[in-house]
Motif scaffolding. Sequence first.
Motif, PDB file in Angstrom:
ATOM      1  N   ALA A  27       0.833  -1.203   0.000  1.00 11.13           N
ATOM      2  CA  ALA A  27       0.000   0.000   0.000  1.00 11.13           C
ATOM      3  C   ALA A  27       0.868   1.252   0.000  1.00 11.13           C
ATOM      4  O   ALA A  27       1.950   1.264   0.583  1.00 11.13           O
ATOM      5  CB  ALA A  27      -0.893   0.013   1.233  1.00 11.13           C
ATOM      6  N   PRO A  28       0.391   2.317  -0.641  1.00  8.59           N
ATOM      7  CA  PRO A  28       1.112   3.593  -0.568  1.00  8.59           C
ATOM      8  C   PRO A  28       1.137   4.089   0.879  1.00  8.59           C
ATOM      9  O   PRO A  28       0.180   3.882   1.628  1.00  8.59           O
ATOM     10  CB  PRO A  28       0.298   4.530  -1.441  1.00  8.59           C
ATOM     11  N   ILE A  29       2.195   4.743   1.255  1.00  2.75           N
ATOM     12  CA  ILE A  29       2.351   5.187   2.634  1.00  2.75           C
ATOM     13  C   ILE A  29       1.299   6.225   3.026  1.00  2.75           C
ATOM     14  O   ILE A  29       0.955   6.364   4.201  1.00  2.75           O
ATOM     15  CB  ILE A  29       3.784   5.714   2.874  1.00  2.75           C
ATOM     16  N   ASP A  30       0.743   6.936   2.047  1.00  3.63           N
ATOM     17  CA  ASP A  30      -0.234   7.981   2.353  1.00  3.63           C
ATOM     18  C   ASP A  30      -1.672   7.464   2.430  1.00  3.63           C
ATOM     19  O   ASP A  30      -2.602   8.244   2.578  1.00  3.63           O
ATOM     20  CB  ASP A  30      -0.133   9.113   1.331  1.00  3.63           C
ATOM     21  N   ARG A  31      -1.866   6.151   2.371  1.00  2.11           N
ATOM     22  CA  ARG A  31      -3.209   5.558   2.463  1.00  2.11           C
ATOM     23  C   ARG A  31      -3.371   4.831   3.787  1.00  2.11           C
ATOM     24  O   ARG A  31      -2.485   4.112   4.226  1.00  2.11           O
ATOM     25  CB  ARG A  31      -3.433   4.532   1.350  1.00  2.11           C
ATOM     26  N   SER A  32      -4.524   5.002   4.392  1.00  2.00           N
ATOM     27  CA  SER A  32      -4.812   4.228   5.606  1.00  2.00           C
ATOM     28  C   SER A  32      -5.118   2.793   5.196  1.00  2.00           C
ATOM     29  O   SER A  32      -5.449   2.511   4.037  1.00  2.00           O
ATOM     30  CB  SER A  32      -6.016   4.815   6.347  1.00  2.00           C
ATOM     31  N   GLU A  33      -5.027   1.888   6.163  1.00  4.66           N
ATOM     32  CA  GLU A  33      -5.342   0.494   5.892  1.00  4.66           C
ATOM     33  C   GLU A  33      -6.776   0.352   5.379  1.00  4.66           C
ATOM     34  O   GLU A  33      -7.026  -0.334   4.392  1.00  4.66           O
ATOM     35  CB  GLU A  33      -5.147  -0.311   7.174  1.00  4.66           C
ATOM     36  N   ALA A  34      -7.712   1.018   6.032  1.00  2.00           N
ATOM     37  CA  ALA A  34      -9.124   0.931   5.642  1.00  2.00           C
ATOM     38  C   ALA A  34      -9.341   1.487   4.234  1.00  2.00           C
ATOM     39  O   ALA A  34     -10.068   0.895   3.430  1.00  2.00           O
ATOM     40  CB  ALA A  34      -9.995   1.672   6.645  1.00  2.00           C
ATOM     41  N   ASP A  35      -8.712   2.615   3.915  1.00  2.00           N
ATOM     42  CA  ASP A  35      -8.846   3.223   2.599  1.00  2.00           C
ATOM     43  C   ASP A  35      -8.272   2.295   1.527  1.00  2.00           C
ATOM     44  O   ASP A  35      -8.883   2.075   0.481  1.00  2.00           O
ATOM     45  CB  ASP A  35      -8.128   4.576   2.574  1.00  2.00           C
ATOM     46  N   PHE A  36      -7.106   1.721   1.798  1.00  2.00           N
ATOM     47  CA  PHE A  36      -6.490   0.814   0.837  1.00  2.00           C
ATOM     48  C   PHE A  36      -7.364  -0.421   0.622  1.00  2.00           C
ATOM     49  O   PHE A  36      -7.581  -0.840  -0.520  1.00  2.00           O
ATOM     50  CB  PHE A  36      -5.091   0.410   1.307  1.00  2.00           C
ATOM     51  N   PHE A  37      -7.906  -0.977   1.690  1.00  2.00           N
ATOM     52  CA  PHE A  37      -8.793  -2.138   1.565  1.00  2.00           C
ATOM     53  C   PHE A  37     -10.002  -1.791   0.698  1.00  2.00           C
ATOM     54  O   PHE A  37     -10.421  -2.590  -0.134  1.00  2.00           O
ATOM     55  CB  PHE A  37      -9.253  -2.626   2.928  1.00  2.00           C
ATOM     56  N   ASP A  38     -10.574  -0.617   0.904  1.00  3.29           N
ATOM     57  CA  ASP A  38     -11.728  -0.195   0.097  1.00  3.29           C
ATOM     58  C   ASP A  38     -11.364  -0.114  -1.384  1.00  3.29           C
ATOM     59  O   ASP A  38     -12.146  -0.529  -2.245  1.00  3.29           O
ATOM     60  CB  ASP A  38     -12.265   1.155   0.571  1.00  3.29           C
ATOM     61  N   LEU A  39     -10.175   0.417  -1.681  1.00  5.81           N
ATOM     62  CA  LEU A  39      -9.742   0.525  -3.071  1.00  5.81           C
ATOM     63  C   LEU A  39      -9.499  -0.857  -3.684  1.00  5.81           C
ATOM     64  O   LEU A  39      -9.830  -1.089  -4.852  1.00  5.81           O
ATOM     65  CB  LEU A  39      -8.483   1.386  -3.175  1.00  5.81           C
TER      66      LEU A  39
END
Length: 129
Positions: free
Chosen positions: A63-75
């Motif tokens: 995951a990109p460092i600027d993304r939260s875990e929840a945001d990355f999972f959603d994407l």
Amino acid sequence: VQTCALPISRKHMSEATRHFLRRVDSLCLGANKVKKGAFLPSVVVYGWGTYDSNPHVHLAVTAPIDRSEADFFDLVEEAASKTQWFDRQRKVEPYRSAGWSSYMVDHHPENLDLDLLRDGMKGGGNKSI
């Protein structure tokens, strides 16, 4: 990510996986960066299940460092829902130990997709999720 239990060749699984990874890259990094060659590091291993009845894909994507875990999972979920063969059963979990990578590579080394082994990212930091 797990696909469905329908007949599918490794070629089709590879094409679907490549499409899925490009969607994740575009959602996380932006289409312009992806067009310029940016991508998220990833490892892809295919599985077939008992009697080749359960084709599936094991993925590790950074995951990109600027993304939260929840945001990355959603994407990831959004990309999977719009990718043929990835729109079925899937399980997205954070990377917590090297055991998963070892399982992916050691358990099925012949199913490692070297064409989709991506080991760096242009522009920006990343973190393991």
